[in-house]
Structure formats: structure tokens, C-alpha cells
Scaffold this motif. Sequence first.
Motif, PDB file in Angstrom:
ATOM      1  N   ALA A  78       0.917  -1.056   0.089  1.00 44.46           N
ATOM      2  CA  ALA A  78      -0.061   0.130   0.156  1.00 44.46           C
ATOM      3  C   ALA A  78       0.781   1.436  -0.066  1.00 44.46           C
ATOM      4  O   ALA A  78       0.600   2.219  -0.699  1.00 44.46           O
ATOM      5  CB  ALA A  78      -0.946   0.035   1.342  1.00 44.46           C
ATOM      6  N   LEU A  79       1.769   1.141   0.884  1.00 43.16           N
ATOM      7  CA  LEU A  79       2.767   2.595   0.801  1.00 43.16           C
ATOM      8  C   LEU A  79       3.558   2.503  -0.497  1.00 43.16           C
ATOM      9  O   LEU A  79       3.780   3.671  -0.875  1.00 43.16           O
ATOM     10  CB  LEU A  79       3.791   2.361   2.025  1.00 43.16           C
ATOM     11  CG  LEU A  79       3.059   2.202   3.472  1.00 43.16           C
ATOM     12  CD1 LEU A  79       4.218   1.883   4.457  1.00 43.16           C
ATOM     13  CD2 LEU A  79       2.445   3.532   3.602  1.00 43.16           C
ATOM     14  N   ALA A  80       3.824   1.551  -1.039  1.00 44.18           N
ATOM     15  CA  ALA A  80       4.785   1.502  -2.178  1.00 44.18           C
ATOM     16  C   ALA A  80       3.847   2.026  -3.402  1.00 44.18           C
ATOM     17  O   ALA A  80       4.221   2.510  -4.340  1.00 44.18           O
ATOM     18  CB  ALA A  80       5.385   0.268  -2.854  1.00 44.18           C
ATOM     19  N   MET A  81       2.523   1.717  -3.264  1.00 41.64           N
ATOM     20  CA  MET A  81       1.753   2.134  -4.463  1.00 41.64           C
ATOM     21  C   MET A  81       1.356   3.758  -4.560  1.00 41.64           C
ATOM     22  O   MET A  81       0.887   4.449  -5.540  1.00 41.64           O
ATOM     23  CB  MET A  81       0.282   1.445  -4.388  1.00 41.64           C
ATOM     24  CG  MET A  81       0.315  -0.202  -4.686  1.00 41.64           C
ATOM     25  SD  MET A  81       0.985  -0.329  -6.357  1.00 41.64           S
ATOM     26  CE  MET A  81       2.579  -1.305  -5.938  1.00 41.64           C
ATOM     27  N   ILE A  82       1.884   4.433  -3.389  1.00 42.80           N
ATOM     28  CA  ILE A  82       1.606   5.913  -3.474  1.00 42.80           C
ATOM     29  C   ILE A  82       2.491   6.558  -4.455  1.00 42.80           C
ATOM     30  O   ILE A  82       1.995   7.185  -5.321  1.00 42.80           O
ATOM     31  CB  ILE A  82       1.499   6.401  -2.198  1.00 42.80           C
ATOM     32  CG1 ILE A  82       0.658   5.892  -1.125  1.00 42.80           C
ATOM     33  CG2 ILE A  82       1.720   8.039  -2.006  1.00 42.80           C
ATOM     34  CD1 ILE A  82       0.882   6.322   0.241  1.00 42.80           C
ATOM     35  N   PRO A  83       3.985   6.347  -4.358  1.00 41.89           N
ATOM     36  CA  PRO A  83       5.033   6.918  -5.495  1.00 41.89           C
ATOM     37  C   PRO A  83       4.333   6.361  -6.772  1.00 41.89           C
ATOM     38  O   PRO A  83       4.581   7.022  -7.842  1.00 41.89           O
ATOM     39  CB  PRO A  83       5.999   6.733  -4.928  1.00 41.89           C
ATOM     40  CG  PRO A  83       5.912   5.650  -3.881  1.00 41.89           C
ATOM     41  CD  PRO A  83       4.432   5.769  -3.435  1.00 41.89           C
ATOM     42  N   ILE A  84       4.360   5.182  -6.776  1.00 42.94           N
ATOM     43  CA  ILE A  84       3.784   4.422  -8.079  1.00 42.94           C
ATOM     44  C   ILE A  84       2.441   4.914  -8.730  1.00 42.94           C
ATOM     45  O   ILE A  84       2.554   5.146  -9.868  1.00 42.94           O
ATOM     46  CB  ILE A  84       3.812   2.878  -7.926  1.00 42.94           C
ATOM     47  CG1 ILE A  84       5.090   2.298  -7.507  1.00 42.94           C
ATOM     48  CG2 ILE A  84       3.144   2.333  -9.298  1.00 42.94           C
ATOM     49  CD1 ILE A  84       5.110   0.786  -7.197  1.00 42.94           C
ATOM     50  N   GLY A  85       1.332   5.199  -8.076  1.00 41.77           N
ATOM     51  CA  GLY A  85       0.287   6.022  -8.397  1.00 41.77           C
ATOM     52  C   GLY A  85       0.485   7.164  -9.072  1.00 41.77           C
ATOM     53  O   GLY A  85      -0.090   7.531 -10.014  1.00 41.77           O
ATOM     54  N   ILE A  86       1.488   8.401  -8.215  1.00 44.86           N
ATOM     55  CA  ILE A  86       1.725   9.483  -8.882  1.00 44.86           C
ATOM     56  C   ILE A  86       2.745   9.117 -10.020  1.00 44.86           C
ATOM     57  O   ILE A  86       2.177  10.019 -10.964  1.00 44.86           O
ATOM     58  CB  ILE A  86       2.568  10.008  -7.727  1.00 44.86           C
ATOM     59  CG1 ILE A  86       1.924  10.366  -6.530  1.00 44.86           C
ATOM     60  CG2 ILE A  86       3.216  11.414  -8.350  1.00 44.86           C
ATOM     61  CD1 ILE A  86       2.591  10.788  -5.476  1.00 44.86           C
ATOM     62  N   LEU A  87       3.295   8.343 -10.244  1.00 45.99           N
ATOM     63  CA  LEU A  87       4.139   7.888 -11.499  1.00 45.99           C
ATOM     64  C   LEU A  87       3.203   7.706 -12.595  1.00 45.99           C
ATOM     65  O   LEU A  87       3.232   8.149 -13.860  1.00 45.99           O
ATOM     66  CB  LEU A  87       5.292   6.991 -11.615  1.00 45.99           C
ATOM     67  CG  LEU A  87       6.427   7.518 -10.633  1.00 45.99           C
ATOM     68  CD1 LEU A  87       7.307   6.291 -10.399  1.00 45.99           C
ATOM     69  CD2 LEU A  87       7.288   8.174 -11.521  1.00 45.99           C
ATOM     70  N   GLN A  88       2.113   6.943 -12.388  1.00 46.04           N
ATOM     71  CA  GLN A  88       1.198   6.641 -13.290  1.00 46.04           C
ATOM     72  C   GLN A  88       0.424   7.892 -13.834  1.00 46.04           C
ATOM     73  O   GLN A  88       0.331   8.076 -15.295  1.00 46.04           O
ATOM     74  CB  GLN A  88      -0.161   5.688 -12.784  1.00 46.04           C
ATOM     75  CG  GLN A  88       0.499   4.442 -12.370  1.00 46.04           C
ATOM     76  CD  GLN A  88       1.082   3.345 -13.377  1.00 46.04           C
ATOM     77  OE1 GLN A  88       0.179   3.183 -14.459  1.00 46.04           O
ATOM     78  NE2 GLN A  88       2.091   2.879 -13.156  1.00 46.04           N
ATOM     79  N   ALA A  89       0.102   8.916 -13.071  1.00 48.04           N
ATOM     80  CA  ALA A  89      -0.581  10.297 -13.395  1.00 48.04           C
ATOM     81  C   ALA A  89       0.644  10.905 -14.262  1.00 48.04           C
ATOM     82  O   ALA A  89       0.150  11.497 -15.390  1.00 48.04           O
ATOM     83  CB  ALA A  89      -0.926  10.921 -12.167  1.00 48.04           C
TER      84      ALA A  89
END
Length: 421
Positions: free
Chosen positions: A340-351
Motif C-alpha cells: 500500500a505504501l509503495a503504491m503511493i509513489p507508483i500511483g503518482i508516476l502513473q499520473a
Amino acid sequence: MASPARTTKTIAGIWLTDSVILTAANLLAAAANYLFQALMRRHLSWSEFGYLNTTIGLIMFAGVPLTAASQTVTHHLAMVRASGNEDEMKRLQAVSLKFLRHLTWLLFAISLVVLYPVADFLHFPRMSLAWVALLWIPIYLWSTLGGAWCAGLSRFRLYAFLLILTGLVRLAAGVIFVKLYPWAESGILGCALSGLVLALVVAINPHHGTAARLRQTLFDRDLIIYGAAAFAVSFATFVFLQGDQIIAQRNFPGVELGRYSGAGLLGRAIIWASLPVLIVYFTRRSGHDPAHQSPAHLLWAYLGLIGSGAAFLVLFKVPLLFLLLGTHDPGLADMAMQFALAMIPIGILQAMGYHYLAARQIPECMVFGGCGLVYLIALAVFGRTPSLMLGWMGGAATASILLLGILALARRKPPQSRVET
């Protein structure tokens, strides 16, 4: 005649409506998919569950070139549609579908050639997994193309309906197949059958482009450059989100792979549930008219979903793991929290990737693709255990955001100084 303010509000309302409808449909489809995964876990061993999810990820990786081509088509269809040129839109649609249909068969032929070496490199336990995956590849490619067709023409409500139907077909097929044959191949066959729903959109589409128009479109310099940028972004967005699952197939033993896959399903759900907002943003931003309101508010909505999804998973990781995997495992719960914590920067990268591509920021797209490649290499070299893998995922993703931020500052044009007369 409608006032500009009213027109702007109307367009913004349509964007939000499309986003809400597509996000709601995606949530329903995701619920059906997670029921499918829960069913698979209860009938498959941890090892087979891991092999199933790795194969699904590998199939999606095989479709990266088609995803890039589809995004290129979506971008240009949105631009032409926004200009109001219906004849040009129909011509581009027909030519694009002809090209993408050819590309699906080319990718299938390439997959046939590399099938055995890839299966051997990733330590697949048996070749039947690879052969069943090969059966799914052309169906998956055509379903990806069907989704791109819907998005490019802003048929978001049709797309929403087809997403839900796909999830229901996958669930029903999975129930039947896994009870007859409790191995990973059953889940793959269920996924392949559900892919026919979106693939039929392409199969029954009546538009056909001529060979002359196809050559004229393919040799367009701007289209080639944009296509290369789309490939860089598509590769990186996939690698950031799911590259670790493929690396895990090579680095982790069977049971550990299955546990890692289960935690990853919960973590990646944060982004999968939010991606429809980015799809709407990409289409609207591609055809954006400067006279109308920018769709930037959709990005903020997406980031809000990422943050709230991560918080929800951290708070309710134990009951969610029991619902999905049928287990109360503190170690697995900790792994899900790390995801869950790793998905925060990865989600920003998707955007960031979707924005670069929609705004035609070609240099940023290429650097973004390079970041994805370095990220994948880092995971392959250092991700020898689940904890190391997750640590490097969050760290490398954060480093990529910082690098891209520095690039954005370096490329920002300085404000023009006023010249006094």
C-alpha cells in the motif's frame, strides 16, 4: 447562444459524469475480478496461485506495444473529434483499426517465437502454462484494442458496460473451469474467455481503411514520434505497476511467490480502481480546447483516490486479506501494508506518465520510459526477497519522481521580463 461560462460548466460536468460512470463500472468489474481471485485461491495451492498471477502479468506485458499504439490512436482520435472534423475522424478510425489489427497478429507471431526462452528464463514449472497463455494472447490483444476504440471515441458508457460484463464472464468461467481442473491453467482459460467480450468490439466494427491510407498514416513523422513516446510511457507504467510480479516469478520459490502475489493483488487494487479517471483525463486532455476548462481537476480526483485507497488498505488489511485469500496471516498483512505504501509513489508516476503523453511532452515521455527501465533492472538485481523487492519498489519510484521533477524545473521557461519604454 450558450454563454462561455455555461459551456465550461457543461463540459466539466460531462467529464465528471464520464469519470464517475467509468470508475463505478471499474469498481464493479474489479469486485468480480477479486471474487475470481478469491475463488482461485480457495481451489489452488499457493504455488499455483502465484503461477496464475505471474502468467496474467506476462500476458499484459506482451500487450505493451499494442497499448502504446492504442494510446497513440486514442490521442489522435480525441484531437480530431475535438476539432469537429467527422470525415477525418472516420478516416483515422478506419485506418487505425486496420493497423492495430495487423499489429495484433505481428505481436502474436513474436510471442510464439519467444515463448519457450521466456518460460525457461522465468522458471515456469511446466510448458502447458505457456501454451495456454499463448492461446490467450491474441484475445487479450484484441480486447485491449476494443477498449482503446471505446476510449478514443469517448464511448465511456459502452466501455463501462463491457468492463462489467467482462468481469462477470471471467467469474463464471473460473467457477466452472477450476472445479473441473484445479490448476493455474483453469484461471488462464477463464481470463481468455472473458477477453472475448471486448474483443468482439473490434471483430464486428464495420470500418475498414485502405492500404494507401494506411501507408500515408504510418509514415506521418509526428505520428511516429508520438508512437515512440507512447511506447516509452506504456512500458514504464506497466513496469512500475506490475514489473515486480514478473521478477518475483524468477526470484521467489513457489509458496513465497503465491503469498507475494496475494499481497500484491490488494496493493495494486489501489491503482487499478483509480485508473479509469486517468483514462478519461487522457482522452479529454488530448482533445483539450484552451478556451474551455482544463481537465486537471481529474488528476486531483485520481490522486485523492490513491491516497484514500492506501489509507483504507492500511487500516483494514487483515479483514481484506481474509476476504480475498481466506487467511489470517500477520506476515502477509505486513506485506500488504508495504504494498500500500509503495503504491503511493507508483500511483503518482502513473499520473505523470498519462499527463506527459496527453500533453505531448515528448522528452519527458522518453525520460519516463528510461526511469521504468532502470526501475526494472533494480528490481531484478536487488529484489531477491519480498521485503527487498518492496523496499526497492518504493525507493526507486520516489527517486524517479524526484528526477522527473528536476527535469520539469530545468525545462520550465523563465518568466519574460517586462521591457520599460
